[in-house]
Design a protein around this motif. Structure first.
Motif, PDB file in Angstrom:
ATOM      1  N   HIS A 140       6.822   9.444  -9.539  1.00  8.75           N
ATOM      2  CA  HIS A 140       6.754   8.043  -9.952  1.00  8.75           C
ATOM      3  C   HIS A 140       8.136   7.386  -9.857  1.00  8.75           C
ATOM      4  O   HIS A 140       9.128   7.984 -10.256  1.00  8.75           O
ATOM      5  CB  HIS A 140       6.231   7.949 -11.392  1.00  8.75           C
ATOM      6  N   ARG A 167      -2.665   8.735 -11.655  1.00  6.36           N
ATOM      7  CA  ARG A 167      -3.629   8.208 -10.696  1.00  6.36           C
ATOM      8  C   ARG A 167      -2.951   7.965  -9.351  1.00  6.36           C
ATOM      9  O   ARG A 167      -1.733   7.842  -9.264  1.00  6.36           O
ATOM     10  CB  ARG A 167      -4.267   6.922 -11.212  1.00  6.36           C
ATOM     11  N   SER A 179      -2.760   2.038  -6.272  1.00  8.48           N
ATOM     12  CA  SER A 179      -3.740   1.153  -5.631  1.00  8.48           C
ATOM     13  C   SER A 179      -3.392   0.982  -4.160  1.00  8.48           C
ATOM     14  O   SER A 179      -2.261   1.232  -3.734  1.00  8.48           O
ATOM     15  CB  SER A 179      -3.731  -0.205  -6.318  1.00  8.48           C
ATOM     16  N   GLU A 200      -2.626  -1.448  -2.322  1.00 12.23           N
ATOM     17  CA  GLU A 200      -1.453  -2.255  -1.959  1.00 12.23           C
ATOM     18  C   GLU A 200      -0.148  -1.527  -2.270  1.00 12.23           C
ATOM     19  O   GLU A 200       0.850  -1.723  -1.578  1.00 12.23           O
ATOM     20  CB  GLU A 200      -1.506  -3.615  -2.673  1.00 12.23           C
ATOM     21  N   ASP A 201      -0.136  -0.695  -3.307  1.00  8.22           N
ATOM     22  CA  ASP A 201       1.094   0.018  -3.683  1.00  8.22           C
ATOM     23  C   ASP A 201       1.247   1.337  -2.945  1.00  8.22           C
ATOM     24  O   ASP A 201       2.320   1.937  -2.948  1.00  8.22           O
ATOM     25  CB  ASP A 201       1.097   0.310  -5.188  1.00  8.22           C
ATOM     26  N   ARG A 224       4.594   3.877  -2.417  1.00  9.20           N
ATOM     27  CA  ARG A 224       4.673   5.059  -3.267  1.00  9.20           C
ATOM     28  C   ARG A 224       4.648   6.352  -2.449  1.00  9.20           C
ATOM     29  O   ARG A 224       5.273   7.330  -2.828  1.00  9.20           O
ATOM     30  CB  ARG A 224       3.559   5.024  -4.308  1.00  9.20           C
TER      31      ARG A 224
END
Lengths: 410, 107
Positions: free
Chosen positions: A116, A170, A173, A175-176, A180
């Motif tokens: 993260h 998780r 999404s 778009e991310d 990531r």
């Protein structure tokens, strides 16, 4: 089955099932600490029981069930001690939830929680190796040359932050996701590079345990995200570099430059796999990212049976493309090395000298200058550049190589 | 789950009209989407008073508890299900007020 065989089965199960067990427990209990301790206890129980009871028919299921029980035992003990019952809900839920689809793979979520962006890069590396790779804290500490207690604190702090700040478990999404994934790949590339060119004076020049682990994790990410071009690119890049590993270090531990390597010692299978990945990416016709371009460059290097057959004009063209994607001085330096093969050392030296302000503390800058000055016949200047490179290099195999090159100047 | 989004600055200048307008838009959106808990601006560090009553003496000192180049000038308290959502809101908040922000979870 004798004891050695059982130990091998346990070692293999640890390799193959660790991330799956940790991920399943993380999903169920929402707590990395509980997941990790439960998994560790399950493997410890396997070491105890399997040699006498025999290996269960489905080791992965046995380990997950055992880890679940151990985790529940722990939560019960802790609940009794501090009289907290907030986890009580999970205690009645003995059956694990139904498995999710491929993209929702638990292990992928585990990778994203460990990588993260709210965690420092070095923390992401440590946490990924621990939670996904299953390396022990002492192994990770050794790999990155820090005290075990410091590494342990770093991992504990990260887990506490994930819990307190509620970093979600998780897959990001849609778009991310691209952004990531880039972070995940950066973590794996860091692990690989530390193995490929270990930074410390007290380690082997090449840490094949780390390169192998990085490749294993990259394969896992590729299995989970098969259509991501950069994932394929990074895996191809690692394979094409790793294929040259045994040819890269001499019997006395000195690094051997690409042009002096015994190409017959390269791993043909890894090269074939890497080339296939590069071809697969080319066939998509999509604009390649950094790792795909680097993989293509390494595909050209590994396509040449003899260093003289290397297609330098293609390599320079790929570096031009890379400069546009990643306009960094380090890329410019590597481009200059390719240019020296195509347009000669004088042109390359002019390009390298322009990077002095940015790269004066970067030892490959001095090593590159030294080689170019040597080829141009500037002995004393080359010697000074070798000295500057040796002074800043950390890898013992590389220092040995640079020292020999310097001493050959006569 | 609540998060404190602190606004960090190195100048005591208040938000200029453009920044204030952007902050208003952001605040309205927070309220509309159910993330709004509370927000406020703070006086400059020179307006701070530190009180230490640990020994029962009620010792009072002029100034902030720590001297540093950067300090808090305001904050939002937001409601968000997890850090990803909190970070997304904080990212918009930073743009609106044109300053750095720090996100911290309430325990």
């Amino acid at each position: 089955m004798n004891g050695t065989d059982t130990r091998e089965v346990i070692a293999r199960a640890h390799h193959e099932e660790w991330a799956r067990v940790v991920a399943a427990l993380t999903r169920r209990f929402g707590d990395l600490d509980i997941a990790e301790e439960g998994a560790a206890e399950a493997f410890a129980t396997a070491v105890e029981r399997w040699p006498t009871d025999g290996i269960p028919p489905n080791p992965g299921a046995w380990l997950t069930t055992t880890a679940n029980r151990k985790a529940i035992d722990r939560i019960r003990r802790e609940n009794k001690r501090d009289d907290k019952h907030k986890e009580a809900g999970v205690l009645s839920d003995i059956e694990p939830p139904a498995p999710l689809g491929a993209i929702d793979d638990d292990r992928l979520r585990l990778i994203f929680i460990c990588c993260h962006p709210a965690l420092a890069m070095e923390t992401r590396v440590a946490l990924t190796l621990r939670m996904v790779g299953g390396l022990s804290v002492s192994e990770i500490a050794r790999a990155f040359l820090v005290q075990e207690s410091a590494m342990s604190r770093r991992i504990t702090r990260a887990k506490a932050k994930i819990k307190a700040a509620r970093i979600p478990y998780r897959v990001p999404s849609e778009e991310d996701l691209p952004l990531r994934v880039t972070g995940v790949l950066a973590v794996l590339y860091l692990v690989f590079n530390e193995g490929y060119l270990a930074s410390g004076p007290d380690t082997d020049p090449v840490r094949d345990d780390l390169t192998a682990e990085a490749i294993r994790l990259a394969r896992l990410v590729r299995a989970l995200l098969p259509v991501d071009g950069e994932v394929a690119g990074l895996l191809a890049l690692m394979l094409l570099i790793e294929a040259r590993r045994t040819a890269r270090v001499s019997a006395v531990g000195e690094l051997i430059a690409l042009d002096e390597q015994n190409r017959g010692a390269w791993d043909a299978e890894m090269i074939a796999e890497g080339h296939a990945l590069v071809r697969e990416r080319l066939a998509t016709g999509m604009a390649p990212g950094r790792f795909q371009i680097l993989a293509a460059i390494n595909a050209l290097h590994t396509s040449a049976r003899d260093v003289r057959d290397t297609d330098w004009s293609q390599i320079v063209a790929l570096y031009d493309q890379l400069v546009r994607v990643e306009p960094s001085p380090v890329v410019a330096l590597n481009r200059a090395i390719a240019v020296s093969e195509l347009d000669g050392p004088e042109v390359a030296l002019a390009a390298v000298d322009r990077l002095q302000d940015q790269l004066v503390e970067y030892h490959p800058y001095h090593a590159t200058r030294a080689e170019l000055l040597r080829r141009l016949g500037y002995g004393p200047a080359a010697r000074a550049a070798y000295d500057a490179a040796i002074e800043r290099a950390g890898n013992p195999g590389e220092i040995a190589y640079l020292t020999r090159r310097r001493d050959q100047l006569g | 789950m609540q998060y404190l989004v602190s606004v960090i600055t190195d100048s005591i200048d208040r938000a200029d009209p453009d920044e204030q307008a952007a902050i208003d838009v952001f605040n309205e959106q927070l309220q509309k989407d159910g993330h709004w808990v509370f927000a406020g601006g703070l006086g400059a560090p020179s307006t701070a008073t530190v009180i230490d009553n640990r020994g029962g003496q009620g010792l009072m000192t002029d100034g902030p508890f720590t001297e540093s180049k950067e300090f808090f000038i305001g904050f939002w308290i937001i409601e968000a299900p997890d850090l990803d959502v909190a970070v997304k809101l904080a990212t918009e908040g930073s743009k609106a007020c044109n300053r750095k922000v720090e996100v911290r979870p309430f325990l």
